[in-house]
Design a protein around this motif. Sequence first.
Motif, PDB file in Angstrom:
ATOM      1  N   HIS A   1       5.708  12.184   1.782  1.00 36.75           N
ATOM      2  CA  HIS A   1       5.112  13.447   1.344  1.00 36.75           C
ATOM      3  C   HIS A   1       5.375  13.634  -0.140  1.00 36.75           C
ATOM      4  N   ASN A   2       4.651  14.571  -0.726  1.00 35.98           N
ATOM      5  CA  ASN A   2       4.851  14.842  -2.148  1.00 35.98           C
ATOM      6  C   ASN A   2       5.625  16.135  -2.346  1.00 35.98           C
ATOM      7  N   HIS A   3       6.296  16.213  -3.466  1.00 33.15           N
ATOM      8  CA  HIS A   3       6.980  17.434  -3.894  1.00 33.15           C
ATOM      9  C   HIS A   3       6.359  17.860  -5.214  1.00 33.15           C
TER      10      HIS A   3
ATOM     11  N   TRP B   1       0.786  -1.227   0.000  1.00 24.01           N
ATOM     12  CA  TRP B   1       0.000   0.000   0.000  1.00 24.01           C
ATOM     13  C   TRP B   1       0.819   1.278   0.000  1.00 24.01           C
ATOM     14  N   MET B   2       2.112   1.216   0.346  1.00 20.33           N
ATOM     15  CA  MET B   2       2.906   2.454   0.319  1.00 20.33           C
ATOM     16  C   MET B   2       2.952   3.056  -1.084  1.00 20.33           C
ATOM     17  N   PRO B   3       3.104   2.240  -2.152  1.00 18.36           N
ATOM     18  CA  PRO B   3       3.036   2.845  -3.485  1.00 18.36           C
ATOM     19  C   PRO B   3       1.679   3.481  -3.780  1.00 18.36           C
ATOM     20  N   LEU B   4       0.608   2.944  -3.193  1.00 22.96           N
ATOM     21  CA  LEU B   4      -0.713   3.539  -3.385  1.00 22.96           C
ATOM     22  C   LEU B   4      -0.780   4.932  -2.765  1.00 22.96           C
ATOM     23  N   LEU B   5      -0.148   5.115  -1.594  1.00 22.59           N
ATOM     24  CA  LEU B   5      -0.094   6.443  -0.983  1.00 22.59           C
ATOM     25  C   LEU B   5       0.575   7.430  -1.925  1.00 22.59           C
ATOM     26  N   SER B   6       1.671   6.991  -2.514  1.00 22.65           N
ATOM     27  CA  SER B   6       2.396   7.858  -3.436  1.00 22.65           C
ATOM     28  C   SER B   6       1.528   8.240  -4.627  1.00 22.65           C
ATOM     29  N   LEU B   7       0.763   7.284  -5.147  1.00 25.30           N
ATOM     30  CA  LEU B   7      -0.130   7.569  -6.273  1.00 25.30           C
ATOM     31  C   LEU B   7      -1.200   8.580  -5.899  1.00 25.30           C
ATOM     32  N   LEU B   8      -1.713   8.470  -4.674  1.00 32.39           N
ATOM     33  CA  LEU B   8      -2.779   9.368  -4.235  1.00 32.39           C
ATOM     34  C   LEU B   8      -2.338  10.820  -4.112  1.00 32.39           C
ATOM     35  N   ILE B   9      -1.095  11.048  -3.728  1.00 36.85           N
ATOM     36  CA  ILE B   9      -0.669  12.423  -3.454  1.00 36.85           C
ATOM     37  C   ILE B   9       0.273  13.002  -4.494  1.00 36.85           C
ATOM     38  N   ARG B  10       0.792  12.204  -5.393  1.00 36.26           N
ATOM     39  CA  ARG B  10       1.871  12.674  -6.271  1.00 36.26           C
ATOM     40  C   ARG B  10       1.489  13.835  -7.179  1.00 36.26           C
ATOM     41  N   ARG B  11       0.260  13.922  -7.624  1.00 30.30           N
ATOM     42  CA  ARG B  11      -0.137  14.986  -8.553  1.00 30.30           C
ATOM     43  C   ARG B  11      -0.850  16.168  -7.886  1.00 30.30           C
ATOM     44  N   LEU B  12      -0.920  16.148  -6.565  1.00 30.16           N
ATOM     45  CA  LEU B  12      -1.553  17.275  -5.880  1.00 30.16           C
ATOM     46  C   LEU B  12      -0.717  18.540  -6.069  1.00 30.16           C
ATOM     47  N   PRO B  13      -1.350  19.682  -6.256  1.00 30.09           N
ATOM     48  CA  PRO B  13      -0.605  20.927  -6.442  1.00 30.09           C
ATOM     49  C   PRO B  13      -0.071  21.513  -5.139  1.00 30.09           C
TER      50      PRO B  13
ATOM     51  N   SER C   1      14.928  15.053  13.291  1.00 37.52           N
ATOM     52  CA  SER C   1      14.319  15.518  14.540  1.00 37.52           C
ATOM     53  C   SER C   1      13.266  14.552  15.067  1.00 37.52           C
ATOM     54  N   VAL C   2      12.571  13.839  14.176  1.00 38.32           N
ATOM     55  CA  VAL C   2      11.550  12.896  14.631  1.00 38.32           C
ATOM     56  C   VAL C   2      12.056  11.451  14.618  1.00 38.32           C
ATOM     57  N   ASP C   3      13.335  11.274  14.317  1.00 41.14           N
ATOM     58  CA  ASP C   3      13.979   9.957  14.303  1.00 41.14           C
ATOM     59  C   ASP C   3      13.281   8.991  13.353  1.00 41.14           C
ATOM     60  N   ALA C   4      12.982   9.478  12.139  1.00 39.05           N
ATOM     61  CA  ALA C   4      12.315   8.657  11.128  1.00 39.05           C
ATOM     62  C   ALA C   4      13.218   7.522  10.657  1.00 39.05           C
ATOM     63  N   ARG C   5      12.613   6.403  10.325  1.00 36.27           N
ATOM     64  CA  ARG C   5      13.349   5.260   9.763  1.00 36.27           C
ATOM     65  C   ARG C   5      13.428   5.366   8.248  1.00 36.27           C
ATOM     66  N   GLU C   6      12.431   6.050   7.672  1.00 38.93           N
ATOM     67  CA  GLU C   6      12.427   6.254   6.221  1.00 38.93           C
ATOM     68  C   GLU C   6      11.704   7.551   5.912  1.00 38.93           C
ATOM     69  N   ILE C   7      12.187   8.249   4.909  1.00 39.98           N
ATOM     70  CA  ILE C   7      11.506   9.428   4.385  1.00 39.98           C
ATOM     71  C   ILE C   7      11.326   9.210   2.894  1.00 39.98           C
ATOM     72  N   ARG C   8      10.139   9.552   2.409  1.00 42.60           N
ATOM     73  CA  ARG C   8       9.812   9.360   1.000  1.00 42.60           C
ATOM     74  C   ARG C   8       9.226  10.656   0.454  1.00 42.60           C
ATOM     75  N   ALA C   9       9.618  11.026  -0.760  1.00 44.81           N
ATOM     76  CA  ALA C   9       9.054  12.184  -1.438  1.00 44.81           C
ATOM     77  C   ALA C   9       8.644  11.763  -2.844  1.00 44.81           C
ATOM     78  N   THR C  10       7.360  11.896  -3.133  1.00 46.90           N
ATOM     79  CA  THR C  10       6.860  11.514  -4.450  1.00 46.90           C
ATOM     80  C   THR C  10       6.919  12.704  -5.390  1.00 46.90           C
ATOM     81  N   GLN C  11       7.102  12.400  -6.663  1.00 47.85           N
ATOM     82  CA  GLN C  11       7.122  13.426  -7.695  1.00 47.85           C
ATOM     83  C   GLN C  11       5.884  13.262  -8.561  1.00 47.85           C
ATOM     84  N   ASN C  12       5.429  14.351  -9.165  1.00 46.48           N
ATOM     85  CA  ASN C  12       4.238  14.249 -10.004  1.00 46.48           C
ATOM     86  C   ASN C  12       4.467  13.366 -11.232  1.00 46.48           C
TER      87      ASN C  12
END
Length: 127
Positions: free
Chosen positions: A64-66, A7-19, A82-93
């Motif tokens: 998050h998306n960029h 489902w993580m790729p689905l999250l990316s699909l949902l937000i990638r094209r948001l302005p 600062s939040v001690d994340a294990r992974e950070i992801r940024a989707t592109q449109n």
Amino acid sequence: MLKPTHWMPLLSLLIRRLPIEYAMAHTDDGVHVIRQTSNAPNYVAFSSPEVKRLMETENLVFTHNHPGGSAFSDADIIFSMSVDAREIRATQNSGGVWSMVFPDGFGDFSKAALQKKYGSFSAIPEE
């Protein structure tokens, strides 16, 4: 039940094209923690209680998306630390996903670790 790897790729699909920039956080085993937007094209702001919640979450994955398509900003890296994340992801449109994985987190260098140890990260107590 879908595994996070499904489902993580689905999250990316949902937000990638948001302005506007949109952020979601969850644990690496799929437990939802937070979702947020500031309705801005290049940042997401979090309240102090939201940051505290993120800092207290073990095995945090921050997605998050960029909208502009850029790679990670300095602010992305600093926030992840600062939040001690294990992974950070940024989707592109375009559909691409930038990902940085920190299997052991940032350890004693993270603000989350300092918060847990001292109750604050604004000042280092005297020993």
